[in-house]
Design an enzyme around this catalytic site. Sequence first.
Site, PDB file in Angstrom:
ATOM      1  N   ILE A  44       0.830  -1.286  -0.072  1.00 41.82           N
ATOM      2  CA  ILE A  44      -0.066  -0.124   0.062  1.00 41.82           C
ATOM      3  C   ILE A  44       0.995   1.126  -0.058  1.00 41.82           C
ATOM      4  CG2 ILE A  44      -1.868  -1.149   1.067  1.00 41.82           C
ATOM      5  CD1 ILE A  44      -1.277  -0.045   3.897  1.00 41.82           C
ATOM      6  N   ASP A  45       0.302   2.343  -0.412  1.00 47.14           N
ATOM      7  CA  ASP A  45       1.228   3.502  -0.797  1.00 47.14           C
ATOM      8  C   ASP A  45       1.690   4.004   0.593  1.00 47.14           C
ATOM      9  OD1 ASP A  45       0.529   3.326  -3.366  1.00 47.14           O
ATOM     10  OD2 ASP A  45      -1.103   4.548  -3.001  1.00 47.14           O
ATOM     11  N   LYS A  46       2.782   4.791   0.595  1.00 45.79           N
ATOM     12  CA  LYS A  46       3.520   5.507   1.614  1.00 45.79           C
ATOM     13  C   LYS A  46       2.567   6.133   2.637  1.00 45.79           C
ATOM     14  CE  LYS A  46       6.523   9.084   3.104  1.00 45.79           C
ATOM     15  NZ  LYS A  46       7.168  10.465   2.706  1.00 45.79           N
TER      16      LYS A  46
END
Length: 300
Positions: A137-139
């Site tokens: 999942i994105d930062k």
Amino acid sequence: MEELTINITEEQKGERIDKVISAVDEEWSRSQISNWVKDGHIKVNGETVKPNYKVRLEDEILITPPLLEELDAEPENLDLDIVYEDEDVLVVNKPKGMVVHPAPGHASGTLVNGLMYHCTDLSGINGVVRPGIVHRIDKDTSGLLMVAKNDLAHASLVEQLVEKSVTRKYIALVHGHIAHDKGTIDAPIARDPKERQKMAVVDKGKHAVTHFTVLERFGNFTLVECRLETGRTHQIRVHMRYIGFPLAGDPKYGPRKTMDIGGQALHAAVIGFIHPRTKEYLEFSSALPAEFEELLETLR
């Protein structure tokens, strides 16, 4: 590192081998896969093929990605929020702002650094840079991730992702008033031809489907639950922007005037999968982070 096996489905029949394999891991580019095919890291029914080979229904593809160059990643005590763990898998609740795995500019403080400190048994399929990492999942997205602790578990979880049988539900705050209570976005995603650092809906992109349900409306904002059928890079962020409701706080896909909340308002709230060894269906949920809840209270 064990080989990863893919059996071709009716839906994939006739597609180029690089396209089929690129669906396994979003970070594997078509050109990278083509090189692996040429170098013999990918075989079909035990034989080498050309990068433009079109797969057949009975094909069995074996992938042995070359080991990635080791970064200077050290185990770090990051006090991870482990939601579940056994000998095969673990589920971790990633905080907003944490990168999943080491990359140029992010050699420390990543989820992988914390996992390396927490346990020494992580799958080796993704090499030394991303041990145990099955999906990302994105930062600036918070929430649940499943992690493989051995290669058997890794292969099983990847297969479930390919078969679209993993339950993944996200909570997102978007700009605008969504009138419909439910909807489905079926639009292919690929790199934006105009901006290579972004993804976009592109005619020849990868198949991508997002189902959304409205949870609450706040005038100029709407809270939605998004269920992923596929897992393309930035899928929810791209799809919601595509239908005119970009995520609040999103610096990449949001409007110029959006909330300054340190990144998109997106939380991976539910993850569900079949346990690789016991074959039991497991599902886990994670409450919204405090700052997300406070944001909603402000809007209310």
